[in-house]
Design a protein around this motif. Structure first.
Motif, short mmCIF file in Angstrom:
data_model
loop_
_atom_site.label_atom_id
_atom_site.label_comp_id
_atom_site.label_asym_id
_atom_site.label_seq_id
_atom_site.Cartn_x
_atom_site.Cartn_y
_atom_site.Cartn_z
N ALA A 118 0.84 -1.18 0.00
CA ALA A 118 0.00 0.00 0.00
C ALA A 118 0.88 1.24 0.00
O ALA A 118 2.00 1.24 0.49
CB ALA A 118 -0.90 0.00 1.22
N ASN A 119 0.33 2.29 -0.56
CA ASN A 119 0.97 3.60 -0.57
C ASN A 119 0.31 4.43 0.53
O ASN A 119 -0.86 4.81 0.40
CB ASN A 119 0.81 4.24 -1.94
CG ASN A 119 1.45 5.61 -2.00
OD1 ASN A 119 2.28 5.96 -1.18
ND2 ASN A 119 1.04 6.39 -3.00
N TYR A 120 1.04 4.70 1.59
CA TYR A 120 0.46 5.42 2.72
C TYR A 120 0.48 6.91 2.47
O TYR A 120 1.51 7.48 2.11
CB TYR A 120 1.21 5.07 4.01
CG TYR A 120 1.00 3.64 4.41
CD1 TYR A 120 -0.09 3.29 5.19
CD2 TYR A 120 1.85 2.64 3.97
CE1 TYR A 120 -0.32 1.97 5.54
CE2 TYR A 120 1.63 1.32 4.31
CZ TYR A 120 0.55 0.99 5.10
OH TYR A 120 0.32 -0.30 5.42
N ILE A 121 -0.67 7.53 2.68
CA ILE A 121 -0.81 8.97 2.50
C ILE A 121 -0.56 9.68 3.83
O ILE A 121 0.16 10.68 3.88
CB ILE A 121 -2.21 9.31 1.97
CG1 ILE A 121 -2.43 8.61 0.63
CG2 ILE A 121 -2.40 10.81 1.85
CD1 ILE A 121 -3.87 8.62 0.17
N GLU A 122 -1.16 9.12 4.89
CA GLU A 122 -1.05 9.76 6.20
C GLU A 122 -1.49 8.77 7.28
O GLU A 122 -2.41 7.99 7.06
CB GLU A 122 -1.95 11.00 6.24
CG GLU A 122 -1.97 11.74 7.55
CD GLU A 122 -2.86 12.97 7.49
OE1 GLU A 122 -2.40 14.01 7.02
OE2 GLU A 122 -4.02 12.85 7.92
N VAL A 123 -0.83 8.82 8.42
CA VAL A 123 -1.25 8.05 9.59
C VAL A 123 -1.38 9.04 10.75
O VAL A 123 -0.42 9.73 11.09
CB VAL A 123 -0.23 6.94 9.95
CG1 VAL A 123 -0.64 6.24 11.24
CG2 VAL A 123 -0.12 5.94 8.81
N ALA A 124 -2.60 9.10 11.32
CA ALA A 124 -2.86 10.00 12.44
C ALA A 124 -3.09 9.19 13.70
O ALA A 124 -3.85 8.22 13.69
CB ALA A 124 -4.07 10.88 12.14
N VAL A 125 -2.44 9.57 14.78
CA VAL A 125 -2.63 8.96 16.09
C VAL A 125 -3.26 10.02 16.99
O VAL A 125 -2.70 11.11 17.14
CB VAL A 125 -1.31 8.45 16.70
CG1 VAL A 125 -1.53 7.93 18.11
CG2 VAL A 125 -0.70 7.37 15.82
N LYS A 126 -4.42 9.67 17.56
CA LYS A 126 -5.12 10.61 18.44
C LYS A 126 -5.33 9.92 19.79
O LYS A 126 -5.82 8.79 19.84
CB LYS A 126 -6.47 10.99 17.84
CG LYS A 126 -7.34 11.82 18.75
CD LYS A 126 -8.70 12.07 18.09
CE LYS A 126 -9.68 12.67 19.06
NZ LYS A 126 -11.03 12.77 18.47
N THR A 127 -4.94 10.59 20.87
CA THR A 127 -5.21 10.08 22.20
C THR A 127 -6.19 11.01 22.90
O THR A 127 -6.15 12.23 22.69
CB THR A 127 -3.93 9.95 23.06
OG1 THR A 127 -3.33 11.24 23.21
CG2 THR A 127 -2.95 8.98 22.45
N THR A 128 -7.08 10.42 23.68
CA THR A 128 -8.01 11.19 24.50
C THR A 128 -7.86 10.71 25.93
O THR A 128 -8.19 9.57 26.25
CB THR A 128 -9.46 10.99 24.01
OG1 THR A 128 -9.55 11.33 22.63
CG2 THR A 128 -10.42 11.87 24.80
N CYS A 129 -7.34 11.60 26.76
CA CYS A 129 -7.12 11.30 28.18
C CYS A 129 -7.72 12.44 28.99
O CYS A 129 -7.38 13.60 28.76
CB CYS A 129 -5.64 11.18 28.49
SG CYS A 129 -4.78 9.89 27.55
N ASN A 130 -8.63 12.09 29.90
CA ASN A 130 -9.29 13.10 30.74
C ASN A 130 -9.89 14.22 29.91
O ASN A 130 -9.71 15.40 30.19
CB ASN A 130 -8.30 13.67 31.77
CG ASN A 130 -7.77 12.60 32.68
OD1 ASN A 130 -8.50 11.73 33.13
ND2 ASN A 130 -6.47 12.64 32.94
#
Length: 179
Positions: free
Chosen positions: A1-13
């Protein structure tokens, strides 16, 4: 696969943090977010990519998955799971008449075990059709004895969330689980 973007989101408190990379290699910011995500935090990863295939129409795709971090040592009811089950039977199930129990709609209660092992933040997130049963559930959860608190990898006491579900709807083959 050709990766365009990888986003990591964390939600803490209730605080969101996001870090993005232009390919499938996680950045230092993304790795830091993952390392700092404490127990109970939500982590969501969104991957935008173009699949490797021979199709003439090959649009970009998005894949999203999420997970919740867990403590290294989970909070423990005094005496363990068997005692918790006994407590719930004694304070909830046995106090509901069989005829009433047969008709209880799905109900769900969420709560936290604090760093001190106390029950806190009790919330009825799905009410049944029976106010007495809902109140019985809330009262039993609020009056639980102190737990052994959850611990993180360093051995520090941390908050852990729990959710209990009750209702005969859970036993039906045609019941649609709520996600």
């Amino acid at each position: 696969a050709n990766y365009i973007e990888v986003a990591v989101k964390t939600t803490c408190n209730d605080v969101d943090k996001i870090a993005v990379s232009p390919n499938d290699t996680l950045t230092q910011d993304q790795l830091t977010l993952l390392r700092e995500a404490a127990a109970g935090c939500n982590i969501e990863v969104t991957v935008d990519y173009i699949p490797n295939n021979e199709l003439t129409y090959n649009p970009a795709r998005t894949m999203t998955f999420s997970l919740r971090t867990m403590p290294i040592i989970e909070a423990k009811f005094p005496g363990g799971k068997e005692q918790l089950q006994s407590y719930l039977e004694q304070h909830i199930v046995n106090k509901i008449s069989p005829s009433t129990f047969e008709h209880i709609q799905f109900t769900s209660v969420q709560f936290n075990i604090t760093k001190d092992g106390q029950v806190a933040d009790v919330l009825l997130i799905d009410k049944s059709d029976n106010n007495e049963v809902d109140q019985l559930l809330l009262t039993a959860i609020c009056n639980m004895p102190h737990w052994q608190p959850a611990k993180d990898v360093e051995g520090t006491n941390i908050v852990q969330s729990f959710q209990f579900n009750l209702g005969t709807d859970l036993l039906r083959c045609d019941y649609r689980y709520k996600f």
